[in-house]
Enzyme design. Structure first.
Site, PDB file in Angstrom:
ATOM      1  N   ALA A 130       0.725  -1.082   0.289  1.00  0.00           N
ATOM      2  CA  ALA A 130      -0.174  -0.224   0.145  1.00  0.00           C
ATOM      3  C   ALA A 130       0.840   1.281  -0.106  1.00  0.00           C
ATOM      4  CB  ALA A 130      -0.599  -0.181   1.101  1.00  0.00           C
ATOM      5  N   ALA A 132       1.025   5.289  -0.142  1.00  0.00           N
ATOM      6  CA  ALA A 132       0.738   7.097   0.272  1.00  0.00           C
ATOM      7  C   ALA A 132       0.846   8.042   0.152  1.00  0.00           C
ATOM      8  CB  ALA A 132      -0.409   6.987   1.757  1.00  0.00           C
ATOM      9  N   SER A 133       0.717   8.801   0.439  1.00  0.00           N
ATOM     10  CA  SER A 133       1.526  10.662  -0.004  1.00  0.00           C
ATOM     11  C   SER A 133       2.324  10.921   1.046  1.00  0.00           C
ATOM     12  CB  SER A 133       0.085  11.661  -0.201  1.00  0.00           C
ATOM     13  OG  SER A 133       0.226  11.790   1.409  1.00  0.00           O
ATOM     14  N   ALA A 135       3.712   7.594   3.140  1.00  0.00           N
ATOM     15  CA  ALA A 135       4.956   6.785   3.451  1.00  0.00           C
ATOM     16  C   ALA A 135       4.097   5.738   2.881  1.00  0.00           C
ATOM     17  CB  ALA A 135       4.542   6.001   5.069  1.00  0.00           C
ATOM     18  N   GLN A 136       4.580   4.325   2.710  1.00  0.00           N
ATOM     19  CA  GLN A 136       4.125   2.819   2.405  1.00  0.00           C
ATOM     20  C   GLN A 136       4.212   1.889   3.070  1.00  0.00           C
ATOM     21  OE1 GLN A 136       5.993   3.240  -1.638  1.00  0.00           O
ATOM     22  NE2 GLN A 136       7.300   1.526  -1.163  1.00  0.00           N
ATOM     23  N   VAL A 137       3.143   0.780   2.827  1.00  0.00           N
ATOM     24  CA  VAL A 137       3.753  -0.258   3.571  1.00  0.00           C
ATOM     25  C   VAL A 137       3.689  -1.230   3.245  1.00  0.00           C
ATOM     26  CG1 VAL A 137       2.765  -2.073   4.719  1.00  0.00           C
ATOM     27  CG2 VAL A 137       1.877   0.468   5.348  1.00  0.00           C
ATOM     28  N   LYS A 159       6.210   0.107   7.235  1.00  0.00           N
ATOM     29  CA  LYS A 159       5.858   1.744   6.817  1.00  0.00           C
ATOM     30  C   LYS A 159       7.283   2.678   6.845  1.00  0.00           C
ATOM     31  CE  LYS A 159       1.630   5.584   7.814  1.00  0.00           C
ATOM     32  NZ  LYS A 159       1.072   6.007   8.671  1.00  0.00           N
ATOM     33  N   ASP A 294      -9.595   9.220  11.916  1.00  0.00           N
ATOM     34  CA  ASP A 294      -9.827   8.664  10.582  1.00  0.00           C
ATOM     35  C   ASP A 294     -10.337   7.092   9.901  1.00  0.00           C
ATOM     36  OD1 ASP A 294      -8.920   8.682   7.758  1.00  0.00           O
ATOM     37  OD2 ASP A 294      -6.763   8.257   7.548  1.00  0.00           O
TER      38      ASP A 294
END
Length: 529
Positions: A130, A132-133, A135-137, A159, A294
């Site tokens: 995954a 995102a803006s 970080a990524q996992v 992450k 969130d």
């Protein structure tokens, strides 16, 4: 002044992207100066001739502007008091999904954070699952020392911060702060919404997200708070493998809460999950004063035991004792239909300016509360309810309470997720046990004793600091007295610098301000109206 021009050019680029994507089609800024209206007309001529829906146009523009604007859009989705309910609902569809950065870059970040090669940190380190803006996992595994010979393996989620993202966010946030200042200057009506404070809040939120140790701390704190709550948990933090740029957590095996078919196939009770979700959120907010802000379905899983597992605590909210009691009083007042009590709580908390009428405010609250009673969640528009609340806020000249707005917005998201699980759920009846328990605690003998103890403690600290306060006050009085007698001297170089700055301001000030105003049409006017 060079900074103002640089920021204005960046905003002009944003205006072009917004115009190109057709996101300004519905903008009609009342009272805007003629140059701004002319610029808006020109920008509209650049719009693509496609059939894209309005929400998609806004999301497309923000996505093309990069990670900082994606985060801005997501943040403003939590602030319907600033952008309006319609735009906030549109921005809820903005997906923080960007292309993953290379595996080699992720490995380099992990190795730099740990000071050793990755094979000494993780047994395996897979590709991104995954992105995102910020970080990524990655899915990885570690040697947990279990099993015969100490060869046990444990799955973890890693992450990793996106390379260079801190510098990018810092640059764009400076430009957004400039836009907010210009918005308050050119649109006096926007000052009630405090755009400068909103951008500052976004900057604070991003700063916390950019340090993954803060997310680890939030996970740890919430795990301690909810340790005794049946049916809710968070993944454990691997502190030895966590740093500013890397966060290592236990891997979560479960079904995403958005996968209704998968939940039913696994034998989970969707109605029970809906009530559990609402109860868990309200316990975090009212009992602990610390909540996951969130809680969309992508951040919630259900494990094999039926417990909800929450991930991604990059955005959290906090409520002090005053705000928690205020929240409980409001919810309980709406549940019991005691609108005068709700109104008085607003006045006692200082949220409504003096001079307003308690009875008039109670009447406005009744107009909001009565339509929602004796109806199921499928018959209640929470968006319409919040819209009315914000209209009442403006009508009675109440200032924005950012912590309560974030809470209200999160409640709407939680209610929406619960509604998908159980379309017939009544959020008010589901909330009542938790709210009543908190009210009993807060207003009962234990709450009174705790409040008195806190007051005594604060009074004692104030008395202990009193000598220092008096000493500083005396020194300040002497300095002011000297300044009045002698004036405020300025060095010759300071006088020259002021004169030169004034001259530059007269030459460039008007041009930069009009350029900024034109650029703000794309962002500030679009979001304010």
């Amino acid at each position: 002044m060079a900074g103002a021009i640089r920021h204005s050019l960046r905003l002009a680029r944003a205006a072009f992207v917004f115009g190109r994507e057709g996101a300004l089609a519905d903008v009609e800024p009342a009272g805007a100066p003629p140059p701004v209206l002319l610029g808006l007309k020109i920008i509209r001529m650049l719009a693509r001739r496609d059939k894209k829906a309005a929400p998609d146009r806004i999301s497309a523009a923000l996505s093309k502007l990069g990670p900082s604007y994606i985060k801005l859009g997501q943040f403003l989705a939590t602030r319907p008091d600033v952008v309006g309910m319609r735009v906030a609902r549109d921005l809820e569809h903005l997906q923080d999904r960007v292309a993953p950065f290379p595996q080699a870059a992720a490995i380099a970040t992990v190795e730099a954070a740990a000071g050793c090669t990755i094979d000494r940190i993780y047994r395996s380190f897979g590709p991104s699952v995954a992105a995102a803006s910020i970080a990524q996992v990655h899915r990885a595994s570690v040697d947990d020392g279990a099993g015969e010979g100490g060869t046990g393996e444990r799955a973890v989620a890693v992450k990793v911060i996106r390379p260079g993202v801190a510098k990018l966010f810092r640059r764009d946030l400076e430009t957004m702060a400039f836009a907010a200042r210009m918005m308050e200057r050119f649109q006096p009506a926007s000052r009630r919404l405090r755009p400068v404070a909103v951008v500052a809040e976004l900057a604070r939120s991003v700063a916390l997200e950019l340090d993954l140790r803060m997310e680890a701390a939030a996970l740890s704190e919430m795990a301690e708070n909810t340790a005794g709550d049946p049916g809710f948990r968070l993944p454990g933090v691997d502190w030895e493998r966590t740093s500013r740029d890397v966060l290592t957590l236990d891997w979560v095996d479960g079904v995403q809460l958005a996968d209704l078919a998968g939940l039913e196939a696994a034998g989970h009770d969707l109605r029970a999950l809906a009530r559990l979700l609402i109860e868990s959120f309200l316990q975090q907010a009212m009992r602990d004063g610390f909540f996951h802000a969130d809680m969309h379905p992508g951040n919630l899983f259900v494990d094999a035991s039926g417990a909800i597992v929450a991930v991604d605590l990059g955005i959290v909210g906090r409520l002090g004792p005053k705000e928690r009691r205020f929240l409980a009083e409001i919810l309980y007042g709406f549940i019991t239909r005691d609108y005068v009590r709700v109104a008085r709580v607003h006045f006692e908390a200082g949220y409504v300016p003096t001079g307003q009428s308690v009875n008039d405010f109670a009447q406005a609250l009744r107009a909001i509360g009565e339509p929602i009673h004796n109806r199921t969640a499928s018959q209640i528009s929470m968006a319409r309810l919040l819209t009315q609340l914000f209209e009442v806020t403006e009508l009675f000249r109440m200032e924005t309470r950012t912590e309560l707005v974030l809470l209200q917005k999160t409640m709407v998201v939680v209610e929406g997720v619960a509604r998908k699980l159980d379309p017939d759920l009544n959020i008010w009846s589901a909330s009542e046990p938790t709210v009543r328990a908190f009210m009993t605690r807060a207003l009962g003998p234990a709450g009174v004793i705790e409040g008195a103890a806190d007051g005594i403690g604060r009074m004692g600290r104030a008395l202990a600091d009193l000598p220092d306060i008096l000493d500083r006050g005396e020194k300040l009085a002497h300095r002011l007295e000297e300044a009045v007698e002698r004036g405020f001297p300025l060095a010759p170089e300071s006088v020259r610098a002021i004169a030169e700055g004034e001259a530059r301001g007269q030459r460039l000030g008007q041009a930069a301000m009009w350029l900024a105003a034109l650029a703000l049409v794309a962002i500030a006017v679009r979001l304010a109206f």
